[in-house]
Scaffold this motif. Structure first.
Motif, short mmCIF file in Angstrom:
data_model
loop_
_atom_site.label_atom_id
_atom_site.label_comp_id
_atom_site.label_asym_id
_atom_site.label_seq_id
_atom_site.Cartn_x
_atom_site.Cartn_y
_atom_site.Cartn_z
N SER A 1 -15.44 75.61 -2.66
CA SER A 1 -14.77 74.49 -2.00
C SER A 1 -13.25 74.71 -1.97
O SER A 1 -12.59 74.32 -0.99
N GLY A 2 -12.70 75.35 -2.98
CA GLY A 2 -11.26 75.66 -2.98
C GLY A 2 -10.90 76.64 -1.88
O GLY A 2 -9.91 76.46 -1.16
N VAL A 3 -11.70 77.67 -1.72
CA VAL A 3 -11.47 78.64 -0.65
C VAL A 3 -11.63 77.96 0.71
O VAL A 3 -10.82 78.16 1.63
N ALA A 4 -12.65 77.12 0.84
CA ALA A 4 -12.87 76.41 2.10
C ALA A 4 -11.71 75.48 2.43
O ALA A 4 -11.29 75.39 3.59
N LYS B 1 -9.43 75.83 5.79
CA LYS B 1 -9.51 74.78 6.80
C LYS B 1 -8.27 73.90 6.89
O LYS B 1 -8.24 72.96 7.65
N SER B 2 -7.26 74.19 6.09
CA SER B 2 -6.05 73.37 6.10
C SER B 2 -4.83 74.28 6.28
O SER B 2 -4.96 75.48 6.45
N ASN B 3 -3.66 73.69 6.21
CA ASN B 3 -2.42 74.46 6.28
C ASN B 3 -2.04 75.07 4.93
O ASN B 3 -1.01 75.72 4.83
N LEU C 1 4.37 72.60 4.98
CA LEU C 1 2.94 72.78 5.27
C LEU C 1 2.04 72.21 4.17
O LEU C 1 0.85 72.01 4.41
N ILE C 2 2.60 71.97 3.01
CA ILE C 2 1.77 71.41 1.94
C ILE C 2 2.23 70.02 1.52
O ILE C 2 1.82 69.52 0.48
N SER C 3 3.07 69.40 2.31
CA SER C 3 3.55 68.05 1.98
C SER C 3 3.23 67.10 3.12
O SER C 3 3.37 67.46 4.28
N PRO C 4 2.83 65.89 2.87
CA PRO C 4 2.51 65.33 1.57
C PRO C 4 1.16 65.82 1.05
O PRO C 4 0.99 66.02 -0.14
N SER C 5 0.17 66.01 1.94
CA SER C 5 -1.09 66.56 1.48
C SER C 5 -1.77 67.25 2.65
O SER C 5 -2.14 66.61 3.62
N PRO C 6 -1.94 68.56 2.55
CA PRO C 6 -2.57 69.29 3.64
C PRO C 6 -4.09 69.18 3.61
O PRO C 6 -4.77 69.63 4.50
N ILE C 7 -4.57 68.56 2.57
CA ILE C 7 -6.00 68.66 2.34
C ILE C 7 -6.70 67.37 2.73
O ILE C 7 -6.96 66.51 1.92
N ARG C 8 -6.96 67.28 3.99
CA ARG C 8 -7.73 66.16 4.52
C ARG C 8 -8.94 66.74 5.27
O ARG C 8 -9.21 66.38 6.40
N VAL C 9 -9.59 67.66 4.59
CA VAL C 9 -10.74 68.36 5.16
C VAL C 9 -11.96 68.09 4.28
O VAL C 9 -11.82 67.80 3.09
N PRO C 10 -13.16 68.18 4.84
CA PRO C 10 -14.37 67.85 4.07
C PRO C 10 -14.53 68.57 2.73
O PRO C 10 -14.97 67.95 1.77
#
Length: 178
Positions: A105-108, A112-114, A126-135
Motif C-alpha cells: 500500500s505504501g508503494v501504491a 498514485k500520488s505526487n 508536491l507533498i503539502s498539505p497532503s498528496p495522499i488522497r488515493v485509495p
C-alpha cells in the motif's frame, strides 16, 4: 551462536533479523503518524526517511520469509495449550501479512500520488498539505493500526511466557551472551 536454528533456539540470522525488524518497525510507526502533522522541509525529510526505512523493512520481511522457507527451521514449540499455539500462529502470520500489506500500500500510494515526484525532486509543494488522497491510503492506515494491535499481542505473549510461565520462549529469541 550458529547461523541456523536448532530444536532448542533460533539461530543468529533469525535473531538478528527479528530484532532489526523490530527496531525498524518501532521507528516507522511513530514517524508515520508524525509526518502527517509536519510541514515543509520537515515533512519532506520525514517522508523520505519513512519510505526508505519502509522499503528496507519490507525487504527484510521478504528475506525472513525466504530464510524460513528455504534455509532454516523454527525451534520445537514449548509446552502450551492448543489455544495458545493457535493465537501465536495467527499473530505471527498476521504480522507478516500486515507488513507486506503496508509495503504494497505504501508503494501504491507513492505511485498514485505526487509523493514519488516530491520525494525525488525535493519539491515540498508536491507533498503539502497532503498528496495522499488515493485509495491505498485507507488500506495503509488500517494496516498500520492493525500492526499496532498485533505488536501489542506479540509483546504481551512474549512477556506472559517470560514472567508468568517462566519458560524459554523469549530467551530463545535473544542473542546468546555466552
Amino acid at each position: 551462536m550458529a547461523l541456523k536454528g536448532s530444536f532448542e533456539r533460533y539461530g543468529a540470522v533469525a535473531v538478528a533479523s527479528h530484532w532489526l525488524s523490530a527496531a525498524l518497525i518501532l521507528a516507522l510507526i511513530p514517524l508515520g503518524f508524525l509526518m502527517q502533522d509536519a510541514t515543509g522541509e520537515t515533512r519532506l525529510i520525514f517522508y523520505r526517511i519513512h519510505v526508505l526505512v519502509g522499503v528496507v523493512a519490507g525487504m527484510l520481511t521478504l528475506f525472513r520469509l525466504l530464510w524460513w522457507a528455504a534455509f532454516d527451521h523454527r525451534p520445537a514449540p514449548l509446552a502450551a495449550s492448543r489455544a495458545q499455539h493457535m493465537i501465536a500462529r495467527i499473530t505471527h502470520v498476521g504480522l507478516y501479512a500486515v507488513l507486506i500489506a503496508l509495503v504494497v500500500s505504501g508503494v501504491a500510494m507513492t505511485a498514485k500520488s505526487n509523493l514519488g515526484a516530491g520525494l525525488v525532486s525535493g519539491d515540498v509543494a508536491l507533498i503539502s498539505p497532503s498528496p495522499i488522497r488515493v485509495p491505498p491510503r485507507l488500506a495503509h492506515g488500517v494496516a498500520a493500526r492493525l500492526l499496532l494491535a498485533l505488536l501489542v499481542l506479540h509483546l504481551a505473549g512474549a512477556l506472559y511466557h517470560h514472567w508468568m510461565k517462566r519458560d524459554e520462549t523469549l530467551s530463545r529469541m535473544l542473542p546468546r551472551t555466552r
